[in-house]
Design a protein around this motif. Structure first.
Motif, short mmCIF file in Angstrom:
data_model
loop_
_atom_site.label_atom_id
_atom_site.label_comp_id
_atom_site.label_asym_id
_atom_site.label_seq_id
_atom_site.Cartn_x
_atom_site.Cartn_y
_atom_site.Cartn_z
N GLU A 182 0.72 -1.46 0.14
CA GLU A 182 0.11 -0.08 -0.10
C GLU A 182 0.70 1.25 0.62
OE1 GLU A 182 -3.33 2.55 2.37
OE2 GLU A 182 -2.78 0.19 2.65
N THR A 183 2.22 1.17 0.89
CA THR A 183 2.88 2.46 0.76
C THR A 183 3.85 2.75 -0.09
OG1 THR A 183 3.18 1.88 3.19
CG2 THR A 183 4.40 3.29 1.98
N LEU A 184 4.03 1.69 -0.70
CA LEU A 184 4.56 1.78 -2.26
C LEU A 184 3.89 2.61 -3.55
CD1 LEU A 184 6.73 -1.55 -2.77
CD2 LEU A 184 7.39 0.48 -2.79
N LYS A 199 19.99 -5.23 -0.56
CA LYS A 199 19.63 -4.09 0.05
C LYS A 199 20.00 -3.89 1.29
CE LYS A 199 17.54 -1.88 -3.14
NZ LYS A 199 17.42 -0.60 -3.73
N PRO A 200 19.91 -2.62 2.20
CA PRO A 200 19.93 -2.68 4.12
C PRO A 200 19.02 -2.88 4.78
CG PRO A 200 20.74 -0.62 2.83
CD PRO A 200 20.62 -1.57 1.34
N VAL A 201 18.63 -3.54 5.28
CA VAL A 201 18.05 -3.36 6.86
C VAL A 201 18.34 -3.57 7.94
CG1 VAL A 201 15.52 -4.65 6.63
CG2 VAL A 201 16.59 -5.26 4.71
N THR A 202 18.07 -2.98 8.98
CA THR A 202 18.24 -2.95 10.08
C THR A 202 17.37 -3.08 11.07
OG1 THR A 202 20.16 -1.32 9.51
CG2 THR A 202 19.17 -1.45 11.61
N ARG A 203 16.69 -3.65 12.11
CA ARG A 203 15.58 -3.86 12.86
C ARG A 203 15.98 -2.66 13.90
NH1 ARG A 203 14.81 -8.07 17.62
NH2 ARG A 203 12.99 -7.52 17.91
N VAL A 204 14.93 -2.45 14.33
CA VAL A 204 14.91 -1.12 15.63
C VAL A 204 14.29 -1.75 16.57
CG1 VAL A 204 14.13 1.03 16.08
CG2 VAL A 204 15.15 0.16 13.77
N GLU A 205 14.35 -2.14 17.57
CA GLU A 205 13.66 -2.12 18.72
C GLU A 205 13.68 -1.03 19.77
OE1 GLU A 205 12.27 -2.81 22.63
OE2 GLU A 205 14.85 -3.37 22.02
N ALA A 265 12.01 -1.94 -5.56
CA ALA A 265 13.93 -1.86 -5.81
C ALA A 265 14.39 -0.41 -5.82
CB ALA A 265 13.57 -2.04 -7.56
N ASP A 266 13.45 0.70 -6.15
CA ASP A 266 13.36 2.44 -5.70
C ASP A 266 13.86 2.74 -4.26
OD1 ASP A 266 12.99 2.99 -8.61
OD2 ASP A 266 10.40 3.12 -8.12
N ILE A 267 13.58 1.85 -3.27
CA ILE A 267 14.24 2.31 -1.81
C ILE A 267 15.40 1.49 -1.50
CG2 ILE A 267 13.25 1.95 0.53
CD1 ILE A 267 11.04 3.01 -1.46
N ASP A 268 15.85 2.39 -0.91
CA ASP A 268 18.13 2.26 -1.52
C ASP A 268 18.18 2.01 0.07
OD1 ASP A 268 18.23 3.93 -3.27
OD2 ASP A 268 18.30 5.55 -2.37
#
Length: 396
Positions: free
Chosen positions: A38-40, A76-82, A48-51
Motif C-alpha cells: 500500500e505504501t509503494l 538492500k540494507p535492512v536494519t531491525r529497530v526495537e 527496487a526504488d527504495i535504497d
C-alpha cells in the motif's frame, strides 16, 4: 553539543497501514507485505526504488530478515529497530536521518507486530539481565499509579479524575467508530466504561488500550525531491527521542504525577519546529494513550494545558474531535489498537490523512493549521523512553 534541527529537509511521500485487530488468518509476513505494498502504491514507486529500510518490531521478528524475507529483498540494507512502544517511531527516525544525512535518496520505515495468537493475554516483554532489584510489575499496575499521584499533587478529587478517565475512553472509542481500520468500532457508553471489570487500581478493562496485530510503513525522500512523487507531501519538522535514567522507582523525588521524559522530548521537538504555542499551532496530536490516565497527564506534559487543569480541559471537550486541539482523532491506541512495532507509524499515517484532507468522516476542522504531532511512550512511569515528532503540510 546540541541536537540540530533537520526541519524541512525530509519529506514523507507515501504511507500505508493495515487494519489493526485480530488477524488470526494472517502471519506477520502477510501484514508486512500488505502495508509495504500500500505504501509503494501511495508513492507510485517500486520496491527496487527504495535504497534502505528500517524494520521496527518489538517481538515479532529478529534482524533485518524480518523484512527482507517476506519482501524478497536482494542486496538492500535492512536494519531491525526495537525501542519498546516507540519502536515504529524510532524506525521512522532512523530512516529520516539517513535521508537527511545524504546517505540515501529514498528510505522506508516499516513497523509490524503479531500479538493476538502468541500464547499471551497481553504484551510480552523480553527478559532483561539485572541484579534482581528491579521492580517487576504489569503495565496496568504501573500506570495505575498515575491517577492517585496526580490527584495528590494537584488536589483533584478521585471522582473528577475518574470522570476524566471515562471521557478519554469514551472519546477515543467514538473516534474509532469513524475509522474503518480500527480494532474497535463500536461506541462505548460512559456507564459501561465506569462499570468495566477492574484490572489494577482504578483501571478497568475499558481504560486499557487494545492488543492487536497490524503493520504500517512510510517512505521518505529529500524535501526538494518530494514533488517528483506527490503534490501533497508532508515535511518533517522535528524528531525528538529521550531515554530516561530509569530511576523513577527508586527515586524518592519522583511522585508518578508526570513523565519527565515526555516533557523533555516535547520541549526539544517544539524548539526544532519553532513552535511556541502547541495548543494553538498544532492541528492534531496522536498521543500514546496506553491507559486513560496516561492521556490525561500527557495533556500537561506535552504543553497542551497548564499544570493541574488537564481534567477540566478533558471534561470540557477541548481535545475531542471538534475541540480546540483534536487528540487521537483516529481512536488512538485505545480504539485503533496497539501492535507495538506499528503504532508510531500508524500515528503518522493519521497525520498524513488529516493534513491532506483525506480523513473522510473523521476529518478535523483544524487541519488548516498544517501541523501534526505524534507521541510514543515506551516503558513505564519513571522508567521509559519518549518520542515526539512534528510533521507539516507546508514548508517554512
Amino acid at each position: 553539543m546540541a541536537t540540530h534541527s533537520i526541519k524541512d529537509r525530509v519529506a514523507i511521500i507515501g504511507v500505508g497501514c493495515t487494519p489493526f485487530g485480530e488477524h488470526f488468518d494472517k502471519s506477520v509476513d502477510d501484514l508486512i507485505v500488505e502495508a509495504v505494498t500500500e505504501t509503494l502504491d501511495s508513492a507510485g514507486i517500486e520496491l527496487a526504488d527504495i535504497d534502505a529500510f528500517w524494520m521496527g518490531t518489538y517481538v515479532s521478528g529478529i534482524s533485518g530478515l524480518a523484512l527482507s524475507r517476506p519482501m524478497r529483498l536482494e542486496g538492500k540494507p535492512v536494519t531491525r529497530v526495537e525501542n519498546m512502544c516507540a519502536t515504529g517511531s524510532d524506525a521512522f527516525r532512523n530512516a529520516v536521518y539517513a535521508v537527511a544525512s545524504g546517505a540515501v535518496d529514498v528510505a522506508m520505515a516499516v513497523g509490524a507486530e503479531k500479538l493476538k495468537d502468541n500464547g499471551y493475554s497481553g504484551l510480552i516483554s523480553p527478559k532483561t539481565q539485572d541484579d534482581g532489584t528491579r521492580i517487576s510489575t504489569s503495565a496496568p499496575a504501573a500506570f495505575s499509579l498515575l491517577g492517585p499521584a496526580y490527584q495528590s499533587r494537584h488536589g483533584v478529587s478521585a471522582e473528577k479524575f475518574r470522570d476524566a478517565m471515562t471521557h478519554v475512553a469514551w472519546k477515543n472509542h467514538a473516534n474509532g467508530v469513524l475509522n474503518s481500520r480500527a480494532q474497535f468500532r463500536k461506541p462505548i457508553s460512559k456507564e459501561a466504561i465506569e462499570k468495566s471489570p477492574l484490572v489494577a487500581g482504578s483501571l478497568g478493562v475499558l481504560d486499557c488500550s487494545g492488543v492487536a496485530d497490524g503493520a504500517a510503513a512510510i517512505i521518505v525522500v529529500r524535501a526538494e525531491d518530494a514533488h517528483k512523487y506527490t503534490q501533497k507531501p508532508l515535511y518533517v519538522k522535528a524528531l525528538a527521542l529521550v531515554s530516561g535514567a530509569a530511576a523513577g522507582p527508586i527515586d524518592a523525588n519522583y511522585d508518578y504525577a508526570e513523565f519527565p521524559e515526555v516533557r523533555a522530548s516535547a520541549a526539544e521537538a517544539y524548539r526544532q519546529a519553532g513552535i511556541t504555542n502547541p495548543r494553538a499551532e498544532l492541528a492534531l496530536a496522536e498521543v500514546h494513550d496506553c491507559f486513560t490516565p496516561t492521556e490525561i497527564l500527557l495533556m500537561e506534559d506535552l504543553g497542551f494545558t497548564s499544570a493541574g487543569t488537564a481534567c477540566d480541559e478533558v471534561l470540557a471537550g477541548s481535545f475531542d474531535h471538534d475541540g480546540d486541539l483534536p487528540v487521537n482523532p483516529d481512536g488512538g491506541l485505545k480504539s485503533f489498537g496497539h501492535p507495538v512495532g506499528a503504532s508510531g507509524l500508524r500515528m503518522i499515517f493519521e497525520c498524513w490523512l488529516q493534513l491532506r484532507g483525506q480523513a473522510g468522516d473523521r476529518q478535523i476542522a483544524t487541519a488548516d493549521r498544517g501541523l501534526g504531532l505524534t507521541h510514543n511512550l515506551g516503558g513505564a512511569p519513571g522508567d521509559c523512553v519518549s518520542f515526539v515528532s512534528i510533521v507539516g503540510s507546508k514548508l517554512g
